[in-house]
Design a protein around this motif. Sequence first.
Motif, PDB file in Angstrom:
ATOM      1  N   VAL A   1       0.842  -1.208   0.000  1.00 19.04           N
ATOM      2  CA  VAL A   1       0.000   0.000   0.000  1.00 19.04           C
ATOM      3  C   VAL A   1       0.871   1.249   0.000  1.00 19.04           C
ATOM      4  O   VAL A   1       0.605   2.207  -0.736  1.00 19.04           O
ATOM      5  CB  VAL A   1      -0.962  -0.002   1.211  1.00 19.04           C
ATOM      6  N   ALA A   2       1.937   1.236   0.790  1.00 20.88           N
ATOM      7  CA  ALA A   2       2.834   2.395   0.851  1.00 20.88           C
ATOM      8  C   ALA A   2       3.543   2.626  -0.477  1.00 20.88           C
ATOM      9  O   ALA A   2       3.701   3.779  -0.906  1.00 20.88           O
ATOM     10  CB  ALA A   2       3.854   2.214   1.970  1.00 20.88           C
ATOM     11  N   GLU A   3       3.953   1.554  -1.132  1.00 20.99           N
ATOM     12  CA  GLU A   3       4.663   1.695  -2.407  1.00 20.99           C
ATOM     13  C   GLU A   3       3.734   2.121  -3.533  1.00 20.99           C
ATOM     14  O   GLU A   3       4.105   2.943  -4.364  1.00 20.99           O
ATOM     15  CB  GLU A   3       5.349   0.370  -2.768  1.00 20.99           C
TER      16      GLU A   3
ATOM     17  N   GLY B   1       1.508   5.505  -1.726  1.00 20.50           N
ATOM     18  CA  GLY B   1       2.087   6.287  -0.637  1.00 20.50           C
ATOM     19  C   GLY B   1       2.051   7.785  -0.857  1.00 20.50           C
ATOM     20  O   GLY B   1       1.682   8.546   0.033  1.00 20.50           O
ATOM     21  N   LEU B   2       2.415   8.220  -2.066  1.00 16.27           N
ATOM     22  CA  LEU B   2       2.435   9.654  -2.346  1.00 16.27           C
ATOM     23  C   LEU B   2       1.033  10.250  -2.308  1.00 16.27           C
ATOM     24  O   LEU B   2       0.805  11.290  -1.687  1.00 16.27           O
ATOM     25  CB  LEU B   2       3.088   9.915  -3.710  1.00 16.27           C
ATOM     26  N   VAL B   3       0.081   9.570  -2.939  1.00 10.59           N
ATOM     27  CA  VAL B   3      -1.307  10.061  -2.955  1.00 10.59           C
ATOM     28  C   VAL B   3      -1.873  10.080  -1.536  1.00 10.59           C
ATOM     29  O   VAL B   3      -2.519  11.057  -1.130  1.00 10.59           O
ATOM     30  CB  VAL B   3      -2.174   9.192  -3.890  1.00 10.59           C
TER      31      VAL B   3
ATOM     32  N   CYS C   1      -2.296  14.736   4.533  1.00 10.32           N
ATOM     33  CA  CYS C   1      -1.817  16.078   4.909  1.00 10.32           C
ATOM     34  C   CYS C   1      -2.898  17.131   4.661  1.00 10.32           C
ATOM     35  O   CYS C   1      -3.100  18.031   5.487  1.00 10.32           O
ATOM     36  CB  CYS C   1      -0.540  16.429   4.163  1.00 10.32           C
ATOM     37  N   PHE C   2      -3.608  17.016   3.526  1.00 15.49           N
ATOM     38  CA  PHE C   2      -4.681  17.960   3.220  1.00 15.49           C
ATOM     39  C   PHE C   2      -5.790  17.875   4.266  1.00 15.49           C
ATOM     40  O   PHE C   2      -6.230  18.907   4.798  1.00 15.49           O
ATOM     41  CB  PHE C   2      -5.255  17.690   1.826  1.00 15.49           C
TER      42      PHE C   2
END
Length: 175
Positions: A72-74, A77-79, A85-86
């Motif tokens: 899941v992180a790979e 992860g960015l999305v 954060c949003f």
Amino acid sequence: MDLRQTIFEVIDMRSFSNLWFWIALAVMWSTASHWVLGVPWDLITRARRKGGPAERDVALLVQVYVNRILHVAEVSGLVMTVLICFVLTALAILGFAYGVEFAQAMFLLAFPMTVVWILSLRSARIIRRDEPEGAALYRRLQMHRMTVQLVGVASIFVTTMWGMFQNFSIGVLGG
């Protein structure tokens, strides 16, 4: 008087004076402490004491959940990082800059769970890198659980203090 107004007068809809918020907080941290990287703590304890099939089950479950967490992180992860954060920033601004109590409550639930997710990702990476077995694996899982519990204790303390402050200030200031 209409039904909606009656319901809102009978049931306090503010987050920090609502019993359901505190129940949700307790259940959330109890669950986070019990499920260590997806493995129930009682199974880990049984495997440590008795070995055998429970030991094989723990090793298999840890492998499955470590692979799942890292996948899941790979893959996303960015999305996920951007979205989390949003949402956390929006909740913090709405809650603490604009005084929306519901946003404060959601932030105080979501932010510490984000820390737990980061700790889980870190533990998953360590387990994949080191490939511990037996006692070393149980030690790693116990360290992860203790760290999650420390985050939980700090979170409950901060949430309780903030909730009491909110309830006292609303009670003293009259709404």
